[in-house]
Design a protein around this motif. Structure first.
Motif, PDB file in Angstrom:
ATOM      1  N   GLY A 104      -4.839  -1.109  -0.805  1.00 12.54           N
ATOM      2  CA  GLY A 104      -5.597  -0.536   0.308  1.00 12.54           C
ATOM      3  C   GLY A 104      -6.597  -1.543   0.862  1.00 12.54           C
ATOM      4  N   ALA A 149       2.432   1.677  -3.318  1.00 12.87           N
ATOM      5  CA  ALA A 149       1.446   2.114  -4.308  1.00 12.87           C
ATOM      6  C   ALA A 149       1.183   3.609  -4.178  1.00 12.87           C
ATOM      7  N   LEU A 150       1.107   4.096  -2.926  1.00 14.54           N
ATOM      8  CA  LEU A 150       0.882   5.527  -2.721  1.00 14.54           C
ATOM      9  C   LEU A 150       2.061   6.340  -3.248  1.00 14.54           C
ATOM     10  N   VAL A 202      -3.308   1.367  -5.874  1.00 13.94           N
ATOM     11  CA  VAL A 202      -3.658   1.936  -4.568  1.00 13.94           C
ATOM     12  C   VAL A 202      -4.914   1.269  -4.036  1.00 13.94           C
ATOM     13  N   ALA A 221       1.945   6.327  -6.965  1.00 15.24           N
ATOM     14  CA  ALA A 221       0.879   7.181  -7.482  1.00 15.24           C
ATOM     15  C   ALA A 221       1.281   8.640  -7.428  1.00 15.24           C
ATOM     16  N   PHE A 268       0.836  -1.193   0.000  1.00 15.97           N
ATOM     17  CA  PHE A 268       0.000   0.000   0.000  1.00 15.97           C
ATOM     18  C   PHE A 268       0.876   1.250   0.000  1.00 15.97           C
TER      19      PHE A 268
END
Lengths: 493, 120
Positions: free
Chosen positions: A87, A44-45, A83, A48, A41
Motif C-alpha cells: 500500500g 496482497a489484498l 498489505v 489477506a 497491493f
C-alpha cells in the motif's frame, strides 16, 4: 490464481526492475513501477482476504516440496505486513514523479524506479517467505537497493549517509547470516516450520543461544533499534523525498517483522522469552529508544531530521510491545507498525512538499507556512498529532493498546516512559507548528513559491487520511492486528 | 578441543579482525576491506561446516561412499554474490564521495561538511 499469488507478489516487482533499466525512459519506468506496486497491493489484498477466510496459504516454489524446496507461507501476520508495505509502495508511486523531477538528475530517474522495484521485491520477499536463508537474500536485496536510493539524494551528504548505512547494514546482514548458519548447523534444515519443529529439543544448546543472539543483533541493526540506530537519521533525512516516504514507512518495520518471525515462528517464544532474558533486555532497549529518540528530535533544526529521530523513538514503542511477548503486546506492536508507517509516511510526504515549495526543510524556513501553504500545514499538524498520540488519530489507538498491554504486564516504569516520550513528542511537534503558525514569514520569500503538485498532495492526504480513518474506525485495524498476533503466537483458531 | 575445532577459531579471529578494521579506520576503502574480511570469515564458517574429512564432491559413484555436504557451499555461493554486490556498491559510493569531497576519508568529509554549514 490465488494459489500462485504468494510468489507472483514477489516476482512481479523483481521482473519490473530490469524492465525499467532496459527501457531507459523515466516515464516508462514510472508506469512499470506503478503497475508493479498496484499488482503487489492487489495481490496482497486478495491474499489477506483469502487467509482471513480459509486460513494460512502454503506455496512450494517450483513445486519442490518443503523442507527441500523453498516454501512461501502466508498467514494473518505476514498478510498484514504485505498489505501495509505494498500500500505504501502505491502511495510512493503516486507521489514520486513530481518530487524526484525536482531532486534527481533526469538521466538517472529510470534507475531510481528500478531501485524502488528491487527494494519492494526485497521487502515483500522477507515477509512472504517461509525459508530462513531466503530471508537473508531478500534482506540484502532490499538493503542494497535502499543504499542506492539514499545515495541519489540531492546533497553530497547523502553519499556519506548511504556509505555509513552500507557499512552498518552489511554488518547487520552478515550477523543474520551467521545466526541462520548456526541454527542450520544444529538442525540441518532451513525451512522455518521444520526449524521450529526441531529446535525445542535443543533448548539450552550453546550454539542455538549464539544463533538467537546473532539474528537478534543483526535485525536490530536493520530495524535501527536504539543503540544501533546511528545510520537512520542521516540516511532518511538525506534520501530523496520520495525514497524517504517509502523507506521510513516500510524499511525498519519489515526488519521488526523479520525479528518477530524468527523469535516466534522459528526459535520459539519458549527459547527467546523463556530460557533467555530477552524480554527484559528488549523492554530496557525499547524504553531507552523512545526516550532518547524523542529527546534528540527536540534538538534538531531540520524538519526531515526531526522526523527521522522521531522514528528512532517510535520504533521503541513497537519494540516494547513485542518484548512483552503477550497477545496484547504483540497486537499493540502490529497496530503501531501500521499506525507509524502511515503517519511517518504521510509526514515525510509533507516534508517532501515543503522541500519542493521552499527549496529547504530547515525549521527557520518554515516561518509563515500556515499562511503560504495552509493545506500542507494542516497535514503537518494532523500527522504531528498522530505522532504525539492525540485521540482520534491512529497513533492514539496503538499507544492505548500498548499502555493496556503494559498495565496487564505490570510494567509501570515503562508506562511512565511512554507518557514522558509522548510529552517530548509534543515538544518537537510543537516546535514545528510554532514556527509554521506563529512566526512571521521573511518578507521576500512568499512571492516565488511553486504550488503543490496534485499527485503529491493526493499521496500525502491519502496517507494522512487513512491514518485518521484508522484512528476513528479502529475496529478493522485492531481486528487484523489481533489476528496477526494470534497467528504468530500459534493461538489462531 | 581447540585443535579439532580450529576452523571455528579461524572464523572467529577473522570476524574480529574484520570488525576491528571497520570500526577503527575512517578511510572508506579500508572500511570496505574490513567489511570483506568480516564477510569472508562467515563464508569460511559455512564452508567448513559442510566439509567431512575424506569426503569427496557429492557425485554418485560406486567408488566413493563419503560425501561433503553441498548445501552450505551453495548457500555461500549466494552470500558471495551478495558480498560482491555490496563491495561494488561501496566502491561506487567511495568514487562519488571522492568526487564530491576530494577525499576518501570519512572524518575529513564530515569536517568539510561542518565548515560548509558554518559558512552559510
Amino acid at each position: 490464481m490465488i494459489a500462485h499469488l504468494p510468489i507472483l507478489q514477489v516476482a512481479l516487482p523483481l521482473l519490473a526492475a530490469p524492465l525499467c533499466v532496459l527501457l531507459r525512459s523515466a516515464r516508462a519506468a514510472w508506469w512499470i513501477y506503478l503497475l508493479a506496486s498496484v499488482a503487489a497491493f492487489g495481490s496482497a489484498l486478495l491474499l489477506a482476504s483469502s487467509v482471513a477466510t480459509h486460513g494460512p496459504l502454503h506455496y512450494a516454489v517450483g513445486n519442490w516440496a518443503p523442507p527441500f524446496g523453498i516454501a512461501y507461507v502466508i498467514d494473518a501476520a505476514n498478510a498484514f505486513v504485505l498489505v501495509l508495505v505494498s500500500g505504501i509502495a502505491v502511495a510512493t508511486a503516486i507521489y514520486a514523479p513530481r518530487s524526484i523531477a525536482a531532486e534527481i538528475d533526469p538521466q538517472r530517474v529510470y534507475l531510481y524506479y528500478a531501485c524502488l522495484c528491487l527494494c519492494l521485491t526485497g521487502l515483500l520477499g522477507i515477509v512472504a517467505t517461509g525459508d530462513a536463508f531466503n530471508v537473508f537474500v531478500f534482506l540484502e536485496i532490499s538493503s542494497l537497493s535502499s543504499y542506492a536510493l539514499i545515495a541519489l539524494g540531492k546533497r553530497r551528504q547523502a553519499l556519506l549517509a548511504a556509505f555509513r548505512y552500507l557499512v552498518m547494514g552489511t554488518l547487520g546482514g552478515t550477523f543474520v547470516l551467521i545466526g541462520i548458519g548456526l541454527a542450520y548447523a544444529v538442525t540441518g534444515t532451513l525451512n522455518m516450520a521444520d526449524l521450529a519443529q526441531r529446535l525445542p529439543a535443543l533448548y539450552g544448546n550453546r550454539t542455538l543461544t549464539a544463533a538467537v543472539g546473532f539474528v537478534s543483533v543483526g535485525l536490530a541493526i536493520k530495524a535501527a533499534v536504539f543503540p544501533l540506530h546511528a545510520w537512520l537519521p542521516s540516511a532518511y533525512a538525506e534520501a530523496p523525498s520520495a525514497a524517504g516516504v517509502f523507506l521510513s514507512a516500510t524499511g525498519t518495520k519489515v526488519a521488526i517483522y523479520a525479528f518477530l518471525r524468527f523469535a516466534f515462528g522459528i526459535f520459539g517464544a519458549g527459547l527467546v522469552f523463556g530460557h533467555l532474558p530477552m524480554s527484559a533486555l528488549i523492554l530496557i532497549v525499547g524504553t531507552a529508544a523512545m526516550l532518547a529518540g524523542a529527546a534528540i528530535a527536540c534538538y534538531q533544526d531540520d524538519l526531515k531530521r526531526i522526523l527521522a529521530w522521531s522514528s528512532v523513538g517510535q520504533i521503541g514503542y513497537i519494540v516494547v510491545g513485542l518484548g512483552l511477548a503477550s497477545q496484547q503486546g504483540l497486537s499493540a506492536a502490529f497496530l503501531h507498525i501500521s499506525a507509524h508507517a502511515l503517519i511517518k509516511g504521510g509526514l515525510f510526504a509533507t516534508a517532501g512538499i515543503v522541500a519542493l515549495r521552499l527549496g529547504t526543510t530547515r525549521i527557520d524556513a518554515l516561518a509563515g507556512l500556515a499562511r503560504s501553504a495552509p493545506a500542507v500545514f494542516v497535514a503537518l499538524l494532523l500527522g504531528g498529532l498522530g505522532l504525539i498520540g492525540v485521540p482520534l488519530t491512529a497513533g492514539f489507538v496503538s499507544k492505548w493498546a500498548l499502555v493496556m498491554a503494559l498495565i496487564e504486564a505490570d510494567q509501570w516504569a515503562v508506562i511512565a516512559a511512554v507518557l514522558l516520550s509522548s510529552l517530548l513528542a509534543l515538544v518537537y511537534v510543537g516546535r514545528i507548528i510554532e514556527v509554521a503558525w506563529f512566526r512571521e514569514p521573511p518578507l521576500l520569500a512568499d512571492t516565488a513559491q511553486p504550488s503543490t503538485p496534485a499527485p503529491m498532495a493526493l499521496a500525502m492526504w491519502g496517507l494522512v487520511g487513512v491514518s485518521l480513518v484508522a484512528g476513528v474506525y479502529a475496529a478493522p485495524l485492531s481486528r487484523a492486528a489481533t489476528a496477526a498476533a494470534a497467528a504468530l503466537l500459534g493461538t489462531a483458531p | 578441543m581447540i585443535a579439532s575445532h580450529y576452523n571455528y577459531w579461524i572464523a572467529v579471529v577473522l570476524l574480529m579482525i574484520g570488525l576491528y578494521v571497520v570500526m577503527s579506520h575512517s578511510n572508506t576503502i579500508k572500511k570496505l576491506i574490513g567489511l570483506n574480511v568480516f564477510q569472508v570469515a562467515v563464508f569460511m564458517l559455512y564452508i567448513s561446516l559442510g566439509k567431512i574429512e575424506g569426503g569427496t564432491a557429492p557425485i554418485v559413484d560406486a567408488a566413493f561412499t563419503v560425501y561433503s555436504h553441498p548445501l552450505p557451499h551453495v548457500l555461500i555461493l549466494t552470500a558471495i554474490v551478495v558480498g560482491v554486490a555490496t563491495t561494488a556498491l561501496g566502491l561506487a559510493l567511495v568514487v562519488r564521495i571522492h568526487e564530491a569531497y576530494g577525499t576518501t576519508d570519512e572524518d575529513e568529509a564530515l569536517i568539510a561538511d561542518r565548515r560548509e554549514a558554518e559558512r552559510t
